[in-house]
Design a protein around this motif. Structure first.
Motif, PDB file in Angstrom:
ATOM      1  N   ASP A 244       0.764  -1.195   0.002  1.00 48.14           N
ATOM      2  CA  ASP A 244       0.180   0.081   0.071  1.00 48.14           C
ATOM      3  C   ASP A 244       0.860   1.208  -0.018  1.00 48.14           C
ATOM      4  O   ASP A 244       0.292   2.277  -0.030  1.00 48.14           O
ATOM      5  CB  ASP A 244      -0.675  -0.216   1.276  1.00 48.14           C
ATOM      6  CG  ASP A 244      -0.306  -0.334   2.549  1.00 48.14           C
ATOM      7  OD1 ASP A 244       0.981  -0.511   2.472  1.00 48.14           O
ATOM      8  OD2 ASP A 244      -0.895   0.242   3.552  1.00 48.14           O
ATOM      9  N   GLU A 245       2.073   1.071   0.006  1.00 49.54           N
ATOM     10  CA  GLU A 245       2.948   2.186  -0.003  1.00 49.54           C
ATOM     11  C   GLU A 245       3.776   2.186  -1.447  1.00 49.54           C
ATOM     12  O   GLU A 245       4.303   1.473  -1.862  1.00 49.54           O
ATOM     13  CB  GLU A 245       4.146   2.201   0.971  1.00 49.54           C
ATOM     14  CG  GLU A 245       3.883   2.091   2.387  1.00 49.54           C
ATOM     15  CD  GLU A 245       4.894   2.259   3.381  1.00 49.54           C
ATOM     16  OE1 GLU A 245       5.638   2.948   3.207  1.00 49.54           O
ATOM     17  OE2 GLU A 245       4.795   1.190   4.219  1.00 49.54           O
TER      18      GLU A 245
ATOM     19  N   LYS B  44      -3.308  -1.536  -3.988  1.00 48.56           N
ATOM     20  CA  LYS B  44      -4.475  -1.894  -3.492  1.00 48.56           C
ATOM     21  C   LYS B  44      -4.881  -3.303  -3.402  1.00 48.56           C
ATOM     22  O   LYS B  44      -4.792  -4.073  -4.437  1.00 48.56           O
ATOM     23  CB  LYS B  44      -5.626  -1.401  -4.761  1.00 48.56           C
ATOM     24  CG  LYS B  44      -5.564   0.175  -4.889  1.00 48.56           C
ATOM     25  CD  LYS B  44      -6.576   0.634  -6.079  1.00 48.56           C
ATOM     26  CE  LYS B  44      -6.783   2.128  -6.353  1.00 48.56           C
ATOM     27  NZ  LYS B  44      -7.490   2.241  -7.127  1.00 48.56           N
TER      28      LYS B  44
ATOM     29  N   SER C  78       1.114  -6.291   6.338  1.00 50.33           N
ATOM     30  CA  SER C  78       0.053  -5.522   7.024  1.00 50.33           C
ATOM     31  C   SER C  78      -0.436  -4.295   6.143  1.00 50.33           C
ATOM     32  O   SER C  78       0.131  -3.343   5.740  1.00 50.33           O
ATOM     33  CB  SER C  78       0.632  -4.857   8.238  1.00 50.33           C
ATOM     34  OG  SER C  78       1.014  -5.746   9.190  1.00 50.33           O
ATOM     35  N   MET C  79      -1.659  -4.606   5.577  1.00 50.41           N
ATOM     36  CA  MET C  79      -2.310  -3.575   4.729  1.00 50.41           C
ATOM     37  C   MET C  79      -3.826  -3.459   5.167  1.00 50.41           C
ATOM     38  O   MET C  79      -4.496  -4.611   5.729  1.00 50.41           O
ATOM     39  CB  MET C  79      -2.254  -4.083   3.153  1.00 50.41           C
ATOM     40  CG  MET C  79      -0.828  -3.981   2.597  1.00 50.41           C
ATOM     41  SD  MET C  79      -0.788  -4.848   1.013  1.00 50.41           S
ATOM     42  CE  MET C  79      -1.114  -6.305   1.180  1.00 50.41           C
ATOM     43  N   PRO C  80      -4.586  -2.271   4.925  1.00 50.52           N
ATOM     44  CA  PRO C  80      -6.020  -2.190   5.241  1.00 50.52           C
ATOM     45  C   PRO C  80      -6.876  -3.065   4.425  1.00 50.52           C
ATOM     46  O   PRO C  80      -6.729  -3.462   3.158  1.00 50.52           O
ATOM     47  CB  PRO C  80      -6.370  -0.550   4.839  1.00 50.52           C
ATOM     48  CG  PRO C  80      -5.260  -0.293   3.928  1.00 50.52           C
ATOM     49  CD  PRO C  80      -4.139  -1.267   3.805  1.00 50.52           C
ATOM     50  N   GLU C  81      -7.829  -3.557   5.053  1.00 49.27           N
ATOM     51  CA  GLU C  81      -8.866  -4.438   4.499  1.00 49.27           C
ATOM     52  C   GLU C  81      -8.604  -5.716   4.138  1.00 49.27           C
ATOM     53  O   GLU C  81      -9.024  -6.779   4.720  1.00 49.27           O
ATOM     54  CB  GLU C  81      -9.684  -3.703   3.386  1.00 49.27           C
ATOM     55  CG  GLU C  81     -10.139  -2.385   3.468  1.00 49.27           C
ATOM     56  CD  GLU C  81     -10.715  -1.880   2.358  1.00 49.27           C
ATOM     57  OE1 GLU C  81     -10.786  -2.465   1.357  1.00 49.27           O
ATOM     58  OE2 GLU C  81     -11.059  -0.473   2.291  1.00 49.27           O
TER      59      GLU C  81
ATOM     60  N   THR D 180      -5.252  -8.390   3.908  1.00 50.78           N
ATOM     61  CA  THR D 180      -3.981  -8.543   4.747  1.00 50.78           C
ATOM     62  C   THR D 180      -3.176  -9.271   3.844  1.00 50.78           C
ATOM     63  O   THR D 180      -3.508 -10.190   2.877  1.00 50.78           O
ATOM     64  CB  THR D 180      -3.966  -9.349   5.986  1.00 50.78           C
ATOM     65  OG1 THR D 180      -4.482 -10.907   5.976  1.00 50.78           O
ATOM     66  CG2 THR D 180      -4.859  -8.645   7.052  1.00 50.78           C
TER      67      THR D 180
ATOM     68  N   THR E  38       7.536  -7.107   5.561  1.00 48.64           N
ATOM     69  CA  THR E  38       6.552  -6.322   6.843  1.00 48.64           C
ATOM     70  C   THR E  38       7.702  -5.573   7.583  1.00 48.64           C
ATOM     71  O   THR E  38       8.762  -5.959   7.590  1.00 48.64           O
ATOM     72  CB  THR E  38       6.129  -7.336   7.631  1.00 48.64           C
ATOM     73  OG1 THR E  38       5.316  -6.489   8.583  1.00 48.64           O
ATOM     74  CG2 THR E  38       6.886  -8.185   8.070  1.00 48.64           C
TER      75      THR E  38
END
Length: 444
Positions: free
Chosen positions: A9-10, A33, A54-57, A59, A79
């Motif tokens: 996500d970065e 995404k 670790s990513m939103p919504e 993993t 990570t």
């Protein structure tokens, strides 16, 4: 080259890792995404997935599970929150490696190279186990002017990546010449992969050449790398290419032009770096005239043609070749009687080097360990051409050989393929007819 998916996500991370992997020559897709990554994994077959944990919504663990649904895909987890428990969990689920952030570009390059090399090595081992019993016919033995000319041509073209077309009758050593081209090239030490195009039906040949995805057809229980992928950075030898159907020819032409392929049942283009050497015992120009071989493919393959001579045209090499084979058979009596040498040099050898090897192996068995005599050989020497070439020059002899072949074909056609009737029409024995058919490459 491999297909790689990078998920983080970065954006700066995906960009940095993408640059390293692309510089290694691989095809890379990136996304920031996780939901899009799940869609991509459903549509495509990746060789390697590098994903953040670790990513939103969604993993990295969920992406790991999705990626491993397709056999053959490896996953590296990245990570910044590394713990022993998360590392153990990822490895238990099937991740092949685990990288802590921040990391250097050298670490990424080392890990990716190691994993993809192991992956390719596994496929190569499976291939070599399958062909472990295949042996080349001989070392290229011979000091005749004809043999020296072939060796000189091979030596000159080997250092380049030029595509080579080897032509000549069965048993003349075309695969050996292909191996020499590989061994004398900068690709030596990389894979040499041979494919006999005549040994497989169209559907299987396409799968063997280009690979297939799981479920591509009945029996495709897992993803398989094709011979082009296995030969990456090395040499691919396409033997009996004249037997290939026009449909597969079209697909082969596209791969040769674009240096990319799509596996059967797949959608992704895979880049390949392969030197192609092709061979045929057919007259491909005649095949083009009959609509059985694509002219554009012929020109693509015949950048540097080499004609492999018949053994009958290099009689000076017959005895040295006999010594070579006898030595390989661990036969102690290498000095042949003059009568045996004369017999071997008098025979026409329609099966060329392969026939010589087989005849010698039989003779050694019959000899019972004693020196070879003419009694151990059953060679038909009265096998003169049906059309007498006399003292004709090279071009005239070639024309007479063509005339003889056409006589045989006409007789077979008029007799509806009946060999006994055709031999009677030509006023020769049935055995002699079979021998001359073999000389001219006419199928029995």
């Amino acid at each position: 080259m491999a297909l790689v998916l990078i998920v983080d996500d970065e954006p700066q991370i995906t960009s940095k890792v993408c640059g390293v992997v692309e510089d290694m020559g691989h095809t890379v897709s990136t996304t920031t995404k996780p939901a899009e990554a799940m869609e991509l994994l459903g549509k495509h077959s990746y060789d390697l997935v590098i994903t953040d944990l670790s990513m939103p919504e969604i993993t990295g663990m969920q992406i790991l599970k999705k990626a491993l649904e397709k056999e053959g895909t490896q996953v590296i987890i990245m990570t910044a929150f590394a713990t022993v428990s998360s590392a153990v969990e990822a490895m238990k689920l099937g991740a092949i490696d685990y990288i802590e952030k921040p990391f250097s570009l050298d670490v990424i390059e080392f890990r990716v190279r190691r994993i993809l090399d192991l992956q390719k090595q596994k496929s190569l081992v499976e291939h070599y186990v399958k062909v472990a019993n295949e042996q080349s016919e001989s070392g290229f033995v011979g000091n005749s002017p004809t043999a020296k000319k072939v060796i000189d041509l091979i030596s000159k073209v080997a250092p380049s990546d030029t595509t080579v077309l080897l032509s000549g009758r069965s048993g003349t050593g075309k695969e050996l010449a292909a191996r020499m081209l590989h061994d004398l090239s900068p690709r030596k030490g990389k894979p040499f992969i041979a494919v006999n195009c005549a040994a497989l039906p169209e559907t299987l040949l396409e799968s063997e050449l280009f690979g297939h995805e799981k479920g591509a057809f009945t029996g495709a229980d897992s993803r398989k790398r094709g011979r082009f992928e296995l030969a990456d950075s090395g040499t691919l030898f396409l033997d009996e290419i004249g037997e290939m159907t026009t449909s597969v020819q079209s697909k082969l032409l596209r791969v040769l032009e674009e240096r990319k392929l799509v596996r059967v049942g797949g959608v992704d283009q895979i880049s390949v770096n392969v030197r192609v050497v092709a061979a045929s015992n057919r007259n491909l120009k005649a095949e083009i005239e009959h609509g059985r071989f694509r002219e554009d493919l012929f020109f693509r393959l015949s950048v540097f043609p080499i004609e492999m001579p018949n053994l009958a045209d290099r009689k000076e090499d017959i005895v040295p070749l006999a010594h070579y084979f006898l030595k390989k058979l661990n036969y102690p009596h290498l000095n042949l009687e003059s009568k045996v040498s004369d017999l071997l040099e008098s025979y026409d050898w329609p099966g060329n080097i392969r026939e010589l090897r087989n005849v010698l192996e039989r003779a050694v068995i019959l000899s019972g360990g004693e020196p070879l005599s003419t009694a151990e050989f059953s060679l038909e020497i009265d096998d003169d051409p049906l059309v007498d070439s006399g003292n004709a020059g090279v071009n005239a002899r070639e024309g007479l050989e063509m005339a003889e072949k056409q006589m045989i074909l006409d007789a077979l056609e008029r007799c509806s393929g009946n060999k006994t009737e055709a031999a009677r029409m030509l006023k020769i024995t049935r055995r002699r007819l079979y021998s001359r058919m073999k000389v001219h490459g006419i199928s029995p």
